[in-house]
Design a protein around this motif. Structure first.
Motif, short mmCIF file in Angstrom:
data_model
loop_
_atom_site.label_atom_id
_atom_site.label_comp_id
_atom_site.label_asym_id
_atom_site.label_seq_id
_atom_site.Cartn_x
_atom_site.Cartn_y
_atom_site.Cartn_z
N THR A 1 0.81 -1.23 0.00
CA THR A 1 0.00 0.00 0.00
C THR A 1 0.84 1.27 0.00
O THR A 1 0.43 2.29 -0.58
CB THR A 1 -0.93 0.02 1.22
OG1 THR A 1 -0.16 -0.13 2.43
CG2 THR A 1 -1.96 -1.10 1.13
N LEU A 2 2.00 1.25 0.66
CA LEU A 2 2.81 2.47 0.77
C LEU A 2 4.09 2.41 -0.06
O LEU A 2 4.74 3.44 -0.26
CB LEU A 2 3.17 2.73 2.24
CG LEU A 2 2.00 3.00 3.20
CD1 LEU A 2 2.52 3.25 4.60
CD2 LEU A 2 1.15 4.18 2.73
N GLY A 3 4.45 1.22 -0.52
CA GLY A 3 5.68 1.09 -1.29
C GLY A 3 6.85 0.70 -0.39
O GLY A 3 6.83 0.93 0.83
N PRO A 4 7.92 0.16 -0.96
CA PRO A 4 9.04 -0.37 -0.17
C PRO A 4 9.87 0.70 0.51
O PRO A 4 10.60 0.39 1.47
CB PRO A 4 9.86 -1.14 -1.21
CG PRO A 4 9.53 -0.48 -2.52
CD PRO A 4 8.10 -0.07 -2.41
N ASP A 5 9.81 1.95 0.05
CA ASP A 5 10.69 2.99 0.60
C ASP A 5 10.04 3.82 1.70
O ASP A 5 10.69 4.69 2.29
CB ASP A 5 11.15 3.92 -0.52
CG ASP A 5 11.97 3.19 -1.57
OD1 ASP A 5 12.70 2.25 -1.18
OD2 ASP A 5 11.86 3.54 -2.77
N HIS A 6 8.79 3.60 1.99
CA HIS A 6 8.13 4.37 3.04
C HIS A 6 8.71 3.99 4.41
O HIS A 6 9.00 2.82 4.65
CB HIS A 6 6.61 4.11 3.02
CG HIS A 6 5.83 5.10 3.82
ND1 HIS A 6 5.70 5.01 5.19
CD2 HIS A 6 5.13 6.20 3.45
CE1 HIS A 6 4.94 6.01 5.63
NE2 HIS A 6 4.59 6.75 4.59
N PRO A 7 8.90 4.96 5.31
CA PRO A 7 9.47 4.65 6.63
C PRO A 7 8.70 3.57 7.39
O PRO A 7 9.32 2.71 8.04
CB PRO A 7 9.39 6.00 7.37
CG PRO A 7 9.42 7.01 6.28
CD PRO A 7 8.69 6.41 5.13
#
Length: 808
Positions: A781-787
């Motif tokens: 949902t947020l992508g692999p790079d989101h904190p």
């Protein structure tokens, strides 16, 4: 209304066709006036002949004095069923036609007129509302201003009748099928030959209790009062009929005040203050509370299976005799330069000496004569605690007994019992109120009117359709008979907001783009309405995630407001804060922080520290400082200080138990937790949650508060209780679509937090499944790079590694 228009109205009245009237004229050289008879139309033509470019001053003033009295009488007598109804558009057209045909000047001997006295100004004859002596014996401006009719018993209570007579007057023409006080009767006033007839019907539908003792079990019967001058009849005829039926359904009283607006150097709209006072002071009325509701608002929750909204609110909030006024907050509303604390056009007032004195103080406030609106002055009196207003007022949450200015129809009648179309074009008001009355009147014997839709959004659909029509064919923005640019542009903003709420972001942006084009064409690129349209479009792009477009638009609006009104103006400060929100969204905290700081400091000065705009900018500044803590020494201490300042301001304005106060308290608790002060955060968050006990269903603020408390407990190794709160947050987010539902980032983040608590408690099997859900769900949902994604993946991998080690 000018004399020429009034003459035109009088000439169309049925009385103007009478055979003769008696007229006394003083003729030069004679000791006694000559008394003769003339046809009314001849008299009117004679007056008209004086309305020339070069009028004879003293002669004209004499006619003005005579004419002012006749006009006052006319506005009472014209309301009979036979009177001619004149629409606002007709009046405007008449003015234009008459200017094209000016009469030649005729100068007569000033001594010609009997008993001429030279007035200072025409307004002084009847302003604000003269006493009977001031108006030369004409009491038409000081009566009770329910409808009065010639040649039949008056509906007006003027203090001279007995209570029984007054009550019978009010009930003169109640339709025979109506049983007063009944809860299930056929709706009244569903159709009429004219606006006048329909309003007259509404005013006779729910009688006040003149001189009667209200039943001991119903001390909360309310006198519902509305104010309807002629220029609002186009839409008010339907709104008043709805409210009259609502009052009858729940056995409340309903009256319509019809006097002309007060004069006296004050904004004419402010005369509503004196009308309120008039009905508060009526000695023979038994109702102990008064609901003031504007003619542009309707009560829409007709469910009589439980207490109505007025009795519920009074039982909950008015137990103390110190409580005098209940009024609903409106954080996005703004009348003039008001502070957006509340909306004064729907307000519950105790009929007490305190309220009467307060209303007089409100009217007498010198700021009422400085161009300020009645709402601006009321907010100032409240904030200044004049006559102890701070403790006498109860500020109700938004939507409790009024619309919120931006959303207007935010939910079904069950959740929003009043729909208030303040600041709207008359065409929109007419359509919505006519449909609301139609919904009520189309009932069958098994259904109770509008409460068919009590849990639905039919009225919202009608409202949105009216907005769409107005956007597709924008008019001039005529509101209450006058052109208002804000009514025109507000139509676009409100439609855009609703589309945005429904997730139709591109349609919302299209509406805002059309608004900008229209404003630029009609007002110019530097006009404040155009700059507001730019701001709205920029905010729409920010919400849609188009941050480059949003930044460009907000910079354009900010520089425009600075050039137009100055960098310290409310508009410039607010637009700077809007720009800061875009920078914050791109993690440019260092650039956003000075904009938030300038807005917070400036808005505290311009609108006061307790105004919603100042509160919001303070919270933005505190959040920016919290984000800058790693790079800026002292930022954490300053963030805490600002949170405490804002909390004190909101507590003073709304009270310690108010939900919006608790939201600021939650933010302070989260900041203390981020600083590692878990014990202080726990105490503050528990206090906040205790204040919410027994409140409404779970919402974002409540869920966030439980999450913060859980984190504070976990930091102190109070693991069992922490797990309880983490589980509540996870299951609530999962089960409620409004909070995200099962596949939302909120739910996955809550799953990760619960997994950590279970891990601490050595409940490894359940923890593993939740860790995995959080890691893969957030990645999707947020992508692999989101904190949050990186943290969840790290927690999951660490748990798996530890589990393998333990198995070995």
């Amino acid at each position: 209304m000018n004399m020429r228009t009034s003459l035109n109205l009088l000439s169309k009245h049925p009385a103007a066709s009478a055979d003769l009237i008696t007229l006394g004229v003083r003729v030069s050289g004679k000791n006694e006036p000559v008394v003769g008879k003339l046809a009314p139309n001849q008299v009117l033509e004679g007056i008209a002949s004086l309305l020339a470019p070069e009028h004879c001053s003293r002669a004209l003033q004499a006619w003005q004095k005579f004419f002012g009295r006749q006009q006052a009488e006319y506005f009472e007598t014209m309301m009979s069923g036979d009177a001619l109804e004149v629409e606002e558009d007709d009046v405007i057209l008449q003015d234009k036609e008459e200017k094209e045909d000016e009469a030649d000047p005729i100068c007569l001997d000033p001594s010609l007129f009997v008993d001429v006295e030279e007035p200072e100004t025409l307004a002084s004859l009847v302003g604000p509302w003269a006493t009977q002596e001031d108006s030369g014996g004409d009491s038409s401006f000081v009566q009770a201003f329910a409808w009065g009719y010639p040649d039949e018993p008056s509906d007006v209570y003027d203090g001279s009748s007995t209570a029984a007579e007054a009550e019978s007057m009010h009930r003169t023409s109640v339709p025979p099928q109506v049983k007063l006080g009944a809860l299930a009767v056929s709706p009244a006033c569903c159709s009429a030959s004219s606006a006048t007839a329909q309003i007259r019907c509404s005013n006779q539908t729910a009688s006040p209790s003149y001189g009667q003792d209200i039943r001991e079990d119903d001390k909360l019967r309310v006198l519902i009062t509305s104010y309807a001058t002629q220029h609002v009849h186009r839409f008010a005829r339907y709104a008043l009929a709805v409210n009259a039926n609502w009052a009858r359904r729940f056995d409340h009283a309903f009256v319509i005040d019809t006097r002309e607006r007060a004069t006296g150097g004050i904004d004419a709209k402010n005369s509503k203050v004196l009308v309120k006072k008039h009905w508060i002071d009526q000695p023979l009325l038994s109702e102990q509370w008064l609901l003031w509701i504007g003619a542009d608002a309707v009560l829409v929750d007709f469910d009589n299976s439980q207490d109505d909204v007025l009795r519920r609110l009074l039982r909950k909030h008015a137990k103390s005799p110190n409580v005098q006024i209940l009024i609903t907050q409106d954080p996005t509303g703004r009348a003039g330069n008001s502070k957006s604390l509340f909306n004064a056009d729907v307000i519950l007032l105790r009929r007490s000496k305190w309220t009467s004195d307060f209303l007089q103080r409100w009217w007498d406030d010198p700021r009422m004569k400085e161009g300020r609106t009645d709402q601006e002055v009321l907010e100032l009196l409240y904030l200044e605690d004049v006559m102890g207003a701070g403790s006498a007022f109860v500020l109700l949450p938004p939507l409790t007994l009024n619309s919120e200015t931006l959303s207007i129809v935010a939910g079904p009648p069950k959740l929003q019992p009043v729909v208030h179309l303040g600041g709207h074009a008359d065409s929109i008001r007419t359509k919505v109120f006519q449909e609301a009355l139609g919904m009520l009147c189309k009932q069958d014997s098994s259904v109770d009117g509008i409460d068919v839709d009590r849990n639905g959004l039919k009225l919202q659909d009608v409202y949105l359709e009216a907005l769409k029509e107005a956007v597709q064919n924008p008019g001039k923005g005529v509101s209450s008979g006058h052109v208002h640019n804000s009514a025109l542009m507000g139509t676009f903003q409100r439609l855009s907001w609703h589309l945005q709420e429904k997730g139709r972001l591109q349609e919302s942006l299209d509406v805002q783009q059309k608004a900008l084009v229209l404003a630029s064409e009609r007002f110019g690129s530097d006009h404040h309405e155009t700059l507001h349209a730019i701001t709205a479009l920029g905010s729409g792009h920010r919400i849609a995630g188009h941050l480059e477009e949003a930044e460009s638009l907000h910079r354009r609006a900010h520089s425009g407001f600075v050039a137009l009104a100055g960098k310290k103006s409310r508009e410039a400060l607010t637009s700077g804060s809007n720009l800061g929100l875009v920078l914050q969204a791109t993690n440019r905290w260092a650039e956003a922080e000075p904009l938030f700081r300038q807005a917070y400091r400036g808005l505290k000065r311009v609108v006061g520290p307790q105004a919603p705009a100042a509160i919001s900018s303070g919270l933005n500044l505190a959040a920016a400082l919290a984000a800058l803590k790693p790079k800026r020494p002292g930022a954490a201490a300053e963030a805490e200080l600002i949170y405490r300042e804002v909390l004190a301001a909101r507590t003073q304005a709304l009270g310690a138990q108010h939900l919006e106060t608790l939201e600021v308290q939650d933010a302070l608790a989260a900041e203390l937790l981020a600083q590692g002060r878990a014990m202080e955060a726990e105490a503050l968050q528990r206090k906040s949650l205790e204040a919410r006990a027994g409140g409404s269903m779970a919402n974002r603020d409540l869920v966030q508060a439980r999450s913060t408390l859980a984190q504070a407990l976990r930091m102190q190794r109070k693991l069992d209780e922490a797990a309880v709160h983490f589980r509540y947050v996870y299951e609530t987010c999962r089960d409620q679509i409004s909070l995200g539902g099962p596949n939302s980032p909120n739910t996955y983040a809550a799953a990760g937090n619960l997994a950590s608590a279970l891990h601490d408690l050595r409940k490894h099997d359940e923890a593993l499944g939740l860790y995995k859900m959080a890691a893969f769900g957030l990645q999707k949902t947020l992508g692999p790079d989101h904190p949050n994604t990186r943290a969840a993946l790290q927690n999951y991998n660490s748990f798996v590694k530890d589990a393998k080690t333990m198995n070995k």
